[in-house]
Write a protein that holds these residues in place. Structure first.
Motif, mmCIF file in Angstrom:
data_model
loop_
_atom_site.group_PDB
_atom_site.id
_atom_site.type_symbol
_atom_site.label_atom_id
_atom_site.label_comp_id
_atom_site.label_asym_id
_atom_site.label_seq_id
_atom_site.Cartn_x
_atom_site.Cartn_y
_atom_site.Cartn_z
ATOM 1 N N LEU A 117 0.833 -1.200 0.000
ATOM 2 C CA LEU A 117 0.000 0.000 0.000
ATOM 3 C C LEU A 117 0.871 1.255 0.000
ATOM 4 C CD1 LEU A 117 -2.761 -0.919 2.594
ATOM 5 C CD2 LEU A 117 -3.003 -0.779 0.115
ATOM 6 N N PRO A 118 0.371 2.328 -0.602
ATOM 7 C CA PRO A 118 1.143 3.586 -0.538
ATOM 8 C C PRO A 118 1.208 4.074 0.919
ATOM 9 C CG PRO A 118 -1.004 3.946 -1.552
ATOM 10 C CD PRO A 118 -0.867 2.475 -1.339
ATOM 11 N N PRO A 119 2.260 4.818 1.267
ATOM 12 C CA PRO A 119 2.384 5.324 2.628
ATOM 13 C C PRO A 119 1.166 6.166 3.015
ATOM 14 C CG PRO A 119 4.364 5.776 1.353
ATOM 15 C CD PRO A 119 3.339 5.242 0.408
ATOM 16 N N ARG A 120 0.768 6.046 4.272
ATOM 17 C CA ARG A 120 -0.357 6.850 4.768
ATOM 18 C C ARG A 120 0.096 8.292 4.967
ATOM 19 N NH1 ARG A 120 -3.607 3.996 9.486
ATOM 20 N NH2 ARG A 120 -4.677 5.971 9.216
ATOM 21 N N SER A 121 -0.773 9.207 4.593
ATOM 22 C CA SER A 121 -0.447 10.616 4.809
ATOM 23 C C SER A 121 -0.745 10.972 6.260
ATOM 24 C CB SER A 121 -1.254 11.498 3.862
ATOM 25 O OG SER A 121 -2.625 11.252 4.037
#
Length: 123
Positions: A117-121
């Protein structure tokens, strides 16, 4: 007192017909992959928990759904239920050897998903 029966190995050469609607293995897969079954198995991976500890560890699950999920997983032989003969009775849930194996696979699956998953903001 322990409850729950583990599924037995089929004889050599025999296989479950998993695509047949009457296959018992299909029921187990349905219970494991149900909305709450996965979270119960992962929550019990580290240690045994009492009912309310388990409920508190899984955000959003109702007592009714946790009860139904636990009953199915105990029946399938994935979770064991231990009752201490106290007043009121203390009930603790933990994974059987079979449940531990499935829980490890589920944890591995979630680790793979979260790594991709893309990094969480922030915030």
């Amino acid at each position: 007192m322990k409850e729950g029966a583990q599924l037995t190995q089929v004889e050599v050469g025999q296989r479950y017909e998993v695509f047949h609607t009457d296959c018992p293995a299909r029921d187990v897969v349905d219970h494991v992959t149900s909305r709450w079954g996965i979270w119960v198995l992962i929550s019990l991976r580290s240690n045994d928990l009492r009912f309310y500890e388990l409920r508190n560890s899984i955000q959003g699950i109702s007592e009714k759904m946790l009860t139904q999920t636990l009953r199915a997983l105990v029946k399938d032989g994935l979770v064991r239920r231990e009752v201490e003969p106290t007043t009121p009775p203390q009930v603790t849930y933990g994974l059987t050897e079979f449940g531990q194996e499935i829980g490890e696979s589920l944890t591995d699956l979630f680790n793979r998903i979260t790594q991709r998953l893309p990094p969480r903001s922030p915030g």
